[in-house]
Scaffold this active site. Structure first.
Site, PDB file in Angstrom:
ATOM      1  N   ASP A  94       0.692  -0.913  -0.675  1.00 21.91           N
ATOM      2  CA  ASP A  94      -0.058   0.309  -0.440  1.00 21.91           C
ATOM      3  C   ASP A  94       0.767   0.808   0.235  1.00 21.91           C
ATOM      4  OD1 ASP A  94       1.373  -0.221   2.860  1.00 21.91           O
ATOM      5  OD2 ASP A  94      -1.116  -0.429   3.424  1.00 21.91           O
ATOM      6  N   HIS A  95       2.090   1.015   0.526  1.00 25.71           N
ATOM      7  CA  HIS A  95       2.790   2.648   0.506  1.00 25.71           C
ATOM      8  C   HIS A  95       3.751   3.150  -0.832  1.00 25.71           C
ATOM      9  CE1 HIS A  95       1.797   2.266   4.435  1.00 25.71           C
ATOM     10  NE2 HIS A  95       2.729   2.981   5.452  1.00 25.71           N
ATOM     11  N   ASP A 159       3.705  -0.997  11.642  1.00 25.13           N
ATOM     12  CA  ASP A 159       2.657   1.092  11.129  1.00 25.13           C
ATOM     13  C   ASP A 159       2.271   1.135  12.162  1.00 25.13           C
ATOM     14  OD1 ASP A 159       2.508   2.306   7.862  1.00 25.13           O
ATOM     15  OD2 ASP A 159       0.525   2.193   9.811  1.00 25.13           O
ATOM     16  N   ARG A 441      -2.331  12.460   9.844  1.00 26.37           N
ATOM     17  CA  ARG A 441      -0.448  13.211   9.972  1.00 26.37           C
ATOM     18  C   ARG A 441      -0.305  13.882   9.504  1.00 26.37           C
ATOM     19  NH1 ARG A 441       3.293   8.018  11.520  1.00 26.37           N
ATOM     20  NH2 ARG A 441       2.086   8.442  13.650  1.00 26.37           N
ATOM     21  N   SER A 636       5.623   7.643  12.682  1.00 29.15           N
ATOM     22  CA  SER A 636       5.498   6.553  11.706  1.00 29.15           C
ATOM     23  C   SER A 636       6.397   5.343  13.405  1.00 29.15           C
ATOM     24  CB  SER A 636       6.255   7.182  11.002  1.00 29.15           C
ATOM     25  OG  SER A 636       6.788   5.746  10.448  1.00 29.15           O
ATOM     26  N   ARG A 638       8.308   3.429  11.733  1.00 32.11           N
ATOM     27  CA  ARG A 638       9.374   2.914  10.490  1.00 32.11           C
ATOM     28  C   ARG A 638      10.718   3.125  11.383  1.00 32.11           C
ATOM     29  NH1 ARG A 638       9.186   9.048   8.250  1.00 32.11           N
ATOM     30  NH2 ARG A 638       6.700   7.957   8.063  1.00 32.11           N
TER      31      ARG A 638
END
Length: 750
Positions: A94-95, A159, A441, A636, A638
């Site tokens: 999806d990213h 995520d 965000r 995030s 990440r």
């Protein structure tokens, strides 16, 4: 557990057994959060339990990974040497789909550009037993809600908006890839025992007020760090006025207040959603165990916030931070006073936060009224369906047609502009402008890489109304629009079905089942690839104190994971650690000169980019540290924001405070996240100083470490630094990383 995993079952009996063991030990009523978290303890009889202090060893039910973080997670899993994942796991593409000209074209372009990465994730999923959702399937959190979340589940996802699943009564927590590897490897997962903040909802939602307004209000109360270390648990009579997908919206954006996760108690709205998504059998089972899926009467919260939904007004938060809350009725005047642009250039609805059938229906209800009076959007307008199922259903039911007719462009079923995947053409970089979104965000440059874009977050229906008006000065509750016939009219509050009257249209089949035996599958990573890179183990601690470290940067103010490891165009390097390390801290503001991506090289005295300076220090064999401010690493999940400093020679990050996920990610990669015992000591360190961390030979849980600051004039001073390491996390540091430690334990056991 899911239609896609016919051999994996929900085990409410075990949950019940564990809850009863813990309840007997603690001898008090339990919150819902405690029931689900403690119900998944590895050893409920012996686990030490103290909110906010002890570390819990948990056994999550499943793992979910989006494609940008799955690359590094799967590379780490490959390094573990294990043959197959130990729990049901999925990858969601999806990213990596950039919004440019519309859904179909953008999707095909992404498939072409990212073919190497998609092939890697597909083949790795097939080899190691991981389900693979192809590009175009939708956003990870919508797919989880539609297919995998259920009341009482403990799910971890790579995520930060994984808490979306709390809308179905699950404890769903965002983590870094290394945490996911632990769970996929069958190792108990560690989490600091969360506090529980209760949000009591009374009254009833009505009119223009939406579920999004609940979390926008809560964000304004708690701020971006007010939920750190806590689960937000919604309860009270007002809960029943919110749809299941509305509850998911509220839980999703709980990430913006630093919460571990958010959750709602199981109720009829969840049961209705489960039935409509083909899971009536799960709802029936949940009914049998409902006593464990709601809080105990008389349970105690660490903090309680009360919100009367009948009095709650529509909100809009921003710019540049998601906790700057304003009633929609005030935003026009506030914007004029602050000098923010009031003309709206683009309105964007969708994202993992607000892309449900109900969201699209309420937006379409607003659009229909405008069309009936001959109006279209004055602002550019985009729509992002949350999943292929949502896209197909809103096409069938006419919502997509209405949104196009009012001027909207339907984008691919993907994250798109919400994470910076937006090839924006209507402005130049550096041009001051305003956008309104239904996203979660709105950090500086988050959506379009333009630091002058003032991004505001609100509900999809408010975005639609403001896009029609074209200005922040419009309040749909009180203001009038002028139709094509010159007559004034007022928009009525939107009303729409929370679920389709017919069954959902599943659309195209976008799921790849893992084969029963994937041992013969080949996973190829080319040594010359610029997108993927196999990982080399980080070096072990040498047993010595960290002496005379240079300061790479002393960060001024907010430093999110977007500042540390930018997304947008950098997403294409998420599987290649060396290449993506070229974005290390390029968004952070250097306190020495007030600039981004400009730091002094202490060895040459020349100013240059942060990544180049870090590489120079690494080449010269010099260790370095970063000094940060409050809530360092918010945003995030990440883990690249932890992998990159480790890869380029960093050893220590010293701040006033950390965001939860980032602090854990740093520990996992063998770095030392430390906090000032006295926050005022932040001012004692200067970018030209050298730092030494002493006492590492006696590194122990709860024992502060000493930091010696050496100034250029030869003077020095000592400050104390705190940490939150437990014994196993200290072993990660000593081994060089959590993955290194896992391998050590595997070698011992074999």
């Amino acid at each position: 557990m899911s239609h896609f995993e016919p051999n994996d079952y929900i085990n409410y009996e075990k949950l019940e057994k564990n809850i009863n063991i813990v309840r007997k030990r603690l001898d008090r009523p339990l919150t819902l959060s405690e029931k689900i978290v403690y119900g998944h303890l590895d050893d409920p009889a012996k686990q030490e339990i103290e909110r906010g202090k002890t570390y819990l060893r948990l056994r999550p039910d499943r793992v979910a990974m989006q494609d940008a973080t799955a690359q590094m997670a799967m590379l780490q899993f490959i390094s573990s040497g294990l043959p197959k994942v130990a729990v049901p796991s999925t990858i969601h593409c999806d990213h990596l789909i950039e919004a440019q000209s519309g859904g179909e074209k953008d999707l095909q372009r992404a498939k072409d550009i990212n073919q190497e990465v998609y092939n890697f994730l597909s083949s790795a999923g097939a080899k190691y037993g991981v389900g693979f959702w192809k590009p175009g399937s939708g956003i990870i959190h919508q797919i989880i809600l539609e297919n995998y979340s259920y009341p009482g589940v403990l799910l971890i996802g790579t995520d930060s908006h994984t808490p979306n699943g709390g809308g179905l009564g699950g404890i769903c927590i965002g983590v870094g890839g290394a945490d996911a590897v632990d769970v996929m490897a069958g190792i108990p997962w560690e989490l600091k025992c969360p506090k529980v903040i209760g949000v009591k909802l009374t009254g009833k939602l009505s009119g223009w007020t939406s579920p999004k307004d609940v979390i926008l209000k809560v964000a304004g109360i708690l701020t971006v760090k007010g939920g750190t270390g806590a689960i937000i648990e919604y309860h009270g009579p007002g809960v029943d006025s919110i749809s299941c997908t509305g509850m998911a919206t509220i839980c999703n954006m709980g990430a913006e207040i630093g919460a571990t996760t958010s959750i709602f108690p199981y109720n009829e709205r969840m049961k209705k959603y489960l039935g409509k998504t083909g899971r009536a059998d799960i709802a029936a089972l949940a009914d049998e165990f409902k006593q464990h899926l709601v809080p105990d009467s008389g349970c105690q919260y660490d903090q309680v916030i009360e919100i009367n939904l009948s009095e709650l007004k529509p909100h809009i938060n921003g710019p540049f931070t998601p906790d700057l809350a304003h009633p929609v009725s005030d935003i026009g005047a506030v914007a004029e006073k602050e000098g923010w642009p009031v003309d709206i250039r683009v309105g964007l609805i969708g994202s993992c936060t607000n892309s449900s059938y109900e969201d699209m229906g309420r937006s379409a209800a607003v659009a229909k009224q405008a069309l009936a009076h001959g109006l279209k959007c004055k602002s550019k307008f985009t729509i992002t369906p949350g999943s292929e199922q949502i896209r197909a259903t809103i096409e069938r039911d006419g919502y997509a047609k209405v949104l196009r007719e009012v001027g909207g462009l339907v984008l691919a079923n993907a994250c798109g502009p919400c994470i910076g995947q937006w090839d924006r053409k209507d402005i130049k970089k550096g041009e001051k402008n305003t956008i309104v979104t239904s996203y979660n965000r709105n950090f500086t440059g988050r959506n379009d890489a333009n630091p002058e874009t003032h991004a505001f977050v609100t509900s999809p229906e408010i975005v639609t109304a403001l896009s029609i008006a074209g200005t922040l000065k419009f309040n749909p509750e009180t203001d009038y629009l002028t139709g094509a016939d010159g007559k004034k009219f007022k928009l009525e509050a939107p009303d729409a079905d929370e679920l389709p009257k017919l069954e959902f249209d599943p659309g195209q089949d976008t799921y790849q089942y893992p084969p029963k035996d994937g041992s013969g599958q080949h996973v190829d990573v080319s040594p010359t690839s610029q997108r993927l890179q196999l990982l080399e183990p980080f070096d072990k601690w040498d047993g010595k104190d960290l002496e005379d470290m240079l300061i790479l940067i002393k960060v001024k103010g907010k430093c999110t994971t977007d500042h540390i490891s930018a997304a947008g165009p950098w997403l294409k390097f998420r599987g290649h650690l060396d290449n993506i390390s070229n974005n290390l801290l390029i968004g952070a503001i250097n306190i020495e000169n007030g600039k981004a991506n400009s730091v002094r090289n202490a060895l040459t005295q020349e100013f240059g980019p942060v990544p180049d300076t870090a590489r120079y220090y690494k080449k010269m064999g010099v260790k370095w540290a970063v000094v940060g401010d409050e809530n360092y690493g918010e945003g995030s999940s990440r883990e690249h924001a932890a992998l990159e400093p480790r890869h380029l020679g960093g050893r220590v990050i010293i701040t006033k405070s950390f965001a939860r996920i980032h602090e854990t990610n740093l520990k996992k990669q063998g770095l030392l996240p430390l906090t000032f015992a006295d926050p005022a000591d932040y001012n004692k360190i200067h970018p030209v100083d050298k730092l030494s961390i002493v006492g590492l030979k006696d590194f122990a849980p709860g024992k502060p470490l000493k930091c010696i600051i050496k100034h250029p004039n030869g003077s020095q001073e000592t400050i104390m630094l705190n940490h939150t390491f437990n014994e196993s996390q200290i072993e990660w540091f000593q081994a060089g990383s959590a993955l290194n430690r896992m391998k050590e334990l595997q070698q011992k056991s074999s």
